[in-house]
Design a protein around this motif. Structure first.
Motif, PDB file in Angstrom:
ATOM      1  N   ALA A 269       0.764  -1.279   0.049  1.00  0.00           N
ATOM      2  CA  ALA A 269      -0.023  -0.153   0.006  1.00  0.00           C
ATOM      3  C   ALA A 269       1.088   1.189  -0.190  1.00  0.00           C
ATOM      4  O   ALA A 269       1.988   1.298   0.209  1.00  0.00           O
ATOM      5  N   GLY A 270       0.314   2.366  -0.312  1.00  0.00           N
ATOM      6  CA  GLY A 270       0.886   3.755  -0.417  1.00  0.00           C
ATOM      7  C   GLY A 270       1.575   3.897  -1.723  1.00  0.00           C
ATOM      8  O   GLY A 270       2.486   4.857  -1.714  1.00  0.00           O
ATOM      9  N   TRP A 271       1.283   3.436  -2.669  1.00  0.00           N
ATOM     10  CA  TRP A 271       1.984   3.583  -4.024  1.00  0.00           C
ATOM     11  C   TRP A 271       1.247   4.543  -4.866  1.00  0.00           C
ATOM     12  O   TRP A 271      -0.092   4.565  -4.707  1.00  0.00           O
ATOM     13  N   ARG A 272       1.720   5.243  -5.685  1.00  0.00           N
ATOM     14  CA  ARG A 272       1.199   6.045  -6.689  1.00  0.00           C
ATOM     15  C   ARG A 272       1.754   5.641  -8.064  1.00  0.00           C
ATOM     16  O   ARG A 272       2.803   5.216  -8.328  1.00  0.00           O
TER      17      ARG A 272
ATOM     18  N   HIS B 118       0.051  -4.497  -8.852  1.00  0.00           N
ATOM     19  CA  HIS B 118      -0.756  -3.776 -10.055  1.00  0.00           C
ATOM     20  C   HIS B 118       0.004  -3.815 -11.208  1.00  0.00           C
ATOM     21  O   HIS B 118       1.220  -3.507 -11.488  1.00  0.00           O
TER      22      HIS B 118
ATOM     23  N   THR C 216      -2.482  -0.023  -5.309  1.00  0.00           N
ATOM     24  CA  THR C 216      -2.322  -1.063  -4.283  1.00  0.00           C
ATOM     25  C   THR C 216      -1.437  -2.170  -4.867  1.00  0.00           C
ATOM     26  O   THR C 216      -2.196  -2.419  -6.054  1.00  0.00           O
TER      27      THR C 216
ATOM     28  N   GLU D 162       4.081  14.301  -7.313  1.00  0.00           N
ATOM     29  CA  GLU D 162       3.170  13.384  -7.965  1.00  0.00           C
ATOM     30  C   GLU D 162       1.724  14.050  -8.095  1.00  0.00           C
ATOM     31  O   GLU D 162       0.943  13.175  -7.999  1.00  0.00           O
TER      32      GLU D 162
ATOM     33  N   HIS E 160       4.755   5.859  -0.764  1.00  0.00           N
ATOM     34  CA  HIS E 160       4.904   6.797   0.097  1.00  0.00           C
ATOM     35  C   HIS E 160       4.700   6.105   1.369  1.00  0.00           C
ATOM     36  O   HIS E 160       3.882   5.388   1.698  1.00  0.00           O
TER      37      HIS E 160
ATOM     38  N   TRP F 251      -1.043  11.814 -10.212  1.00  0.00           N
ATOM     39  CA  TRP F 251      -0.783  10.452 -10.161  1.00  0.00           C
ATOM     40  C   TRP F 251      -1.838   9.591  -9.490  1.00  0.00           C
ATOM     41  O   TRP F 251      -2.545  10.092  -8.554  1.00  0.00           O
ATOM     42  N   THR F 252      -2.127   8.464  -9.886  1.00  0.00           N
ATOM     43  CA  THR F 252      -2.985   7.559  -9.316  1.00  0.00           C
ATOM     44  C   THR F 252      -2.667   6.400  -8.292  1.00  0.00           C
ATOM     45  O   THR F 252      -1.780   5.962  -8.470  1.00  0.00           O
ATOM     46  N   PRO F 253      -3.270   6.666  -7.033  1.00  0.00           N
ATOM     47  CA  PRO F 253      -3.148   5.849  -5.917  1.00  0.00           C
ATOM     48  C   PRO F 253      -3.087   4.628  -6.404  1.00  0.00           C
ATOM     49  O   PRO F 253      -4.488   4.020  -7.024  1.00  0.00           O
TER      50      PRO F 253
END
Length: 77
Positions: free
Chosen positions: A14-17, A43, A40, A33, A74, A36-38
């Motif tokens: 988790a916590g990725w864009r 992906h 999980t 960012e 993040h 940018w799209t959050p």
């Protein structure tokens, strides 16, 4: 024999864009960012694209688009 150090688990799903395409400067710590799209992890960004029989990936890639994409993590400090 010494006792083993306690195990520490660090979740990285988790916590990725994500940004489809190139993002010059995205390797720097202070890169913003915006837009940018959050996401999980795991992906697979290419499956969001259209299925096109002329795609460079061919049948082995499901006829999905290919190219450059960036992921940034993040984490709380």
């Amino acid at each position: 024999m010494s006792a083993a150090a306690p195990r520490t688990e660090l979740r990285l799903d988790a916590g990725w864009r994500f940004h489809a395409g190139d993002a010059p400067g995205a390797e720097t710590r202070d890169f913003a960012e915006a837009g940018w799209t959050p996401v999980t992890l795991p992906h697979d960004w290419s499956i969001a694209g259209p299925v096109v029989h002329a795609a460079p990936s061919g049948g082995h890639g499901g006829f999905f688009p290919t190219g450059i994409g960036w992921f940034r993590l993040h984490r709380a400090a």
